[in-house]
Design a protein around this motif. Structure first.
Motif, PDB file in Angstrom:
ATOM      1  N   GLU A  26      15.585 -10.417  34.943  1.00 27.71           N
ATOM      2  CA  GLU A  26      16.135 -10.784  33.633  1.00 27.71           C
ATOM      3  C   GLU A  26      17.212 -11.862  33.770  1.00 27.71           C
ATOM      4  O   GLU A  26      17.248 -12.816  32.995  1.00 27.71           O
ATOM      5  N   ALA A  27      18.060 -11.731  34.771  1.00 30.87           N
ATOM      6  CA  ALA A  27      19.088 -12.749  35.005  1.00 30.87           C
ATOM      7  C   ALA A  27      18.437 -14.076  35.385  1.00 30.87           C
ATOM      8  O   ALA A  27      18.875 -15.141  34.938  1.00 30.87           O
ATOM      9  N   LYS A  28      17.388 -14.008  36.185  1.00 26.51           N
ATOM     10  CA  LYS A  28      16.664 -15.214  36.581  1.00 26.51           C
ATOM     11  C   LYS A  28      16.062 -15.884  35.338  1.00 26.51           C
ATOM     12  O   LYS A  28      16.152 -17.108  35.172  1.00 26.51           O
ATOM     13  N   ALA A  29      15.465 -15.092  34.457  1.00 29.25           N
ATOM     14  CA  ALA A  29      14.852 -15.631  33.236  1.00 29.25           C
ATOM     15  C   ALA A  29      15.906 -16.286  32.345  1.00 29.25           C
ATOM     16  O   ALA A  29      15.688 -17.373  31.816  1.00 29.25           O
ATOM     17  N   ARG A  30      17.038 -15.622  32.169  1.00 23.17           N
ATOM     18  CA  ARG A  30      18.121 -16.202  31.353  1.00 23.17           C
ATOM     19  C   ARG A  30      18.605 -17.519  31.952  1.00 23.17           C
ATOM     20  O   ARG A  30      18.805 -18.499  31.243  1.00 23.17           O
ATOM     21  N   GLU A  31      18.761 -17.535  33.269  1.00 27.62           N
ATOM     22  CA  GLU A  31      19.238 -18.745  33.943  1.00 27.62           C
ATOM     23  C   GLU A  31      18.260 -19.904  33.762  1.00 27.62           C
ATOM     24  O   GLU A  31      18.662 -21.027  33.456  1.00 27.62           O
ATOM     25  N   VAL A  32      16.977 -19.638  33.925  1.00 34.95           N
ATOM     26  CA  VAL A  32      15.959 -20.681  33.764  1.00 34.95           C
ATOM     27  C   VAL A  32      15.989 -21.223  32.338  1.00 34.95           C
ATOM     28  O   VAL A  32      16.017 -22.439  32.115  1.00 34.95           O
ATOM     29  N   CYS A  33      16.003 -20.325  31.356  1.00 32.00           N
ATOM     30  CA  CYS A  33      15.997 -20.750  29.949  1.00 32.00           C
ATOM     31  C   CYS A  33      17.253 -21.552  29.608  1.00 32.00           C
ATOM     32  O   CYS A  33      17.160 -22.605  28.965  1.00 32.00           O
ATOM     33  N   LEU A  34      18.398 -21.066  30.019  1.00 32.36           N
ATOM     34  CA  LEU A  34      19.648 -21.771  29.696  1.00 32.36           C
ATOM     35  C   LEU A  34      19.699 -23.147  30.351  1.00 32.36           C
ATOM     36  O   LEU A  34      20.147 -24.112  29.735  1.00 32.36           O
ATOM     37  N   GLN A  46       7.164 -23.589  25.595  1.00 36.17           N
ATOM     38  CA  GLN A  46       7.579 -24.349  26.774  1.00 36.17           C
ATOM     39  C   GLN A  46       8.418 -23.477  27.705  1.00 36.17           C
ATOM     40  O   GLN A  46       8.255 -23.516  28.930  1.00 36.17           O
ATOM     41  N   LEU A  47       9.313 -22.684  27.126  1.00 34.10           N
ATOM     42  CA  LEU A  47      10.146 -21.801  27.944  1.00 34.10           C
ATOM     43  C   LEU A  47       9.301 -20.698  28.578  1.00 34.10           C
ATOM     44  O   LEU A  47       9.501 -20.350  29.751  1.00 34.10           O
ATOM     45  N   ALA A  48       8.338 -20.164  27.838  1.00 35.39           N
ATOM     46  CA  ALA A  48       7.455 -19.129  28.390  1.00 35.39           C
ATOM     47  C   ALA A  48       6.660 -19.691  29.574  1.00 35.39           C
ATOM     48  O   ALA A  48       6.499 -19.010  30.603  1.00 35.39           O
ATOM     49  N   ARG A  52       6.781 -18.404  33.452  1.00 32.85           N
ATOM     50  CA  ARG A  52       5.551 -18.039  34.165  1.00 32.85           C
ATOM     51  C   ARG A  52       5.490 -18.760  35.514  1.00 32.85           C
ATOM     52  O   ARG A  52       5.133 -18.180  36.536  1.00 32.85           O
ATOM     53  N   ARG A  53       5.856 -20.039  35.503  1.00 30.04           N
ATOM     54  CA  ARG A  53       5.849 -20.817  36.755  1.00 30.04           C
ATOM     55  C   ARG A  53       6.864 -20.272  37.756  1.00 30.04           C
ATOM     56  O   ARG A  53       6.688 -20.414  38.962  1.00 30.04           O
ATOM     57  N   LYS A  54       7.928 -19.660  37.260  1.00 30.52           N
ATOM     58  CA  LYS A  54       8.968 -19.095  38.132  1.00 30.52           C
ATOM     59  C   LYS A  54       8.671 -17.639  38.483  1.00 30.52           C
ATOM     60  O   LYS A  54       9.516 -16.948  39.027  1.00 30.52           O
ATOM     61  N   ASP A  55       7.469 -17.184  38.144  1.00 34.37           N
ATOM     62  CA  ASP A  55       7.020 -15.819  38.456  1.00 34.37           C
ATOM     63  C   ASP A  55       7.897 -14.731  37.852  1.00 34.37           C
ATOM     64  O   ASP A  55       8.107 -13.680  38.454  1.00 34.37           O
ATOM     65  N   VAL A  56       8.408 -14.983  36.659  1.00 34.83           N
ATOM     66  CA  VAL A  56       9.158 -13.954  35.936  1.00 34.83           C
ATOM     67  C   VAL A  56       8.133 -13.038  35.280  1.00 34.83           C
ATOM     68  O   VAL A  56       7.204 -13.522  34.623  1.00 34.83           O
ATOM     69  N   PRO A  57       8.264 -11.723  35.457  1.00 38.11           N
ATOM     70  CA  PRO A  57       7.311 -10.800  34.823  1.00 38.11           C
ATOM     71  C   PRO A  57       7.246 -11.023  33.306  1.00 38.11           C
ATOM     72  O   PRO A  57       8.262 -11.299  32.663  1.00 38.11           O
ATOM     73  N   GLU A  58       6.048 -10.887  32.761  1.00 39.60           N
ATOM     74  CA  GLU A  58       5.831 -11.200  31.343  1.00 39.60           C
ATOM     75  C   GLU A  58       6.697 -10.356  30.409  1.00 39.60           C
ATOM     76  O   GLU A  58       7.217 -10.862  29.429  1.00 39.60           O
TER      77      GLU A  58
END
Length: 191
Positions: A26-34, A46-48, A52-58
């Motif tokens: 979750e922290a990784k996903a927030r960091e990527v989006c921000l 685009q963010l999704a 996905r490319r960063k292998d964040v679970p769906e």
């Protein structure tokens, strides 16, 4: 020192990022989006894709994207409206081309329709005339039929409807003094 291993950095239990434990998904996903949103506005799709490319679970990606949408960091409607105004003013793109660009960015069809319909038809025609006026001097000395094809083609590539393209170019050439009889009765095929 060469050859000595530090505690906790063995092959199996070692840290991947300079001695720190890997961040939770979750922290990784927030960091990527921000990080992506800091550089420019993005659509939810685009963010999704980036997650996905960063292998964040769906399920984690959906949770983070939902939260970002709730707090207003992701707003596809505002993105689409701003995109239409910016690309129309900056590049002279017409409704059709703008709609195609928004769809490629993952914006929903209803949102795309609303955004491009906000573009005033008079504004679109005015922009087409300005594009032709800007390009017209570069075609002087060229056969009138060839000028017509080039100018109509330029507008068509920007998404303008064929009838509007032909009418605007024909009027511009006539205003310049080109004999109207030199034009074909129907829009010419595009170069």
């Amino acid at each position: 020192m060469a050859g000595r291993r530090r505690k906790g950095t063995g092959e199996k239990g070692g840290a991947e990022s300079g001695g720190r434990a890997p961040a939770d998904p979750e922290a990784k996903a927030r960091e990527v989006c921000l990080r992506l949103l800091a550089s420019s506005p993005r659509t939810r799709a685009q963010l999704a894709d980036a997650l996905r490319r960063k292998d964040v679970p769906e399920d984690v990606a959906e949770k983070v994207l939902g939260r970002f949408t709730d707090v207003g960091l992701i707003d596809d409607e505002a993105f689409a409206r701003a995109w239409v105004q910016s690309r129309h003013a900056g590049r002279g793109l017409a409704k059709r081309a703008l709609a195609a660009e928004l769809r490629r960015r993952g914006v929903a069809n209803e949102t795309v329709s609303d955004a491009v319909e906000a573009l005033d038809p008079d504004q679109e025609e005015s922009t087409a005339r300005a594009l032709v006026d800007r390009k017209l001097p570069a075609t002087r000395g060229v056969d009138p039929a060839k000028r017509m094809r080039r100018l109509v083609g330029m507008l068509a590539r920007k998404g303008y409807p064929p009838g509007l393209c032909y009418r605007v170019v024909k009027e511009a050439l006539a205003d310049e003094g080109t004999d109207p009889d030199a034009f074909p009765d129907e829009p010419p095929p595009l170069d």
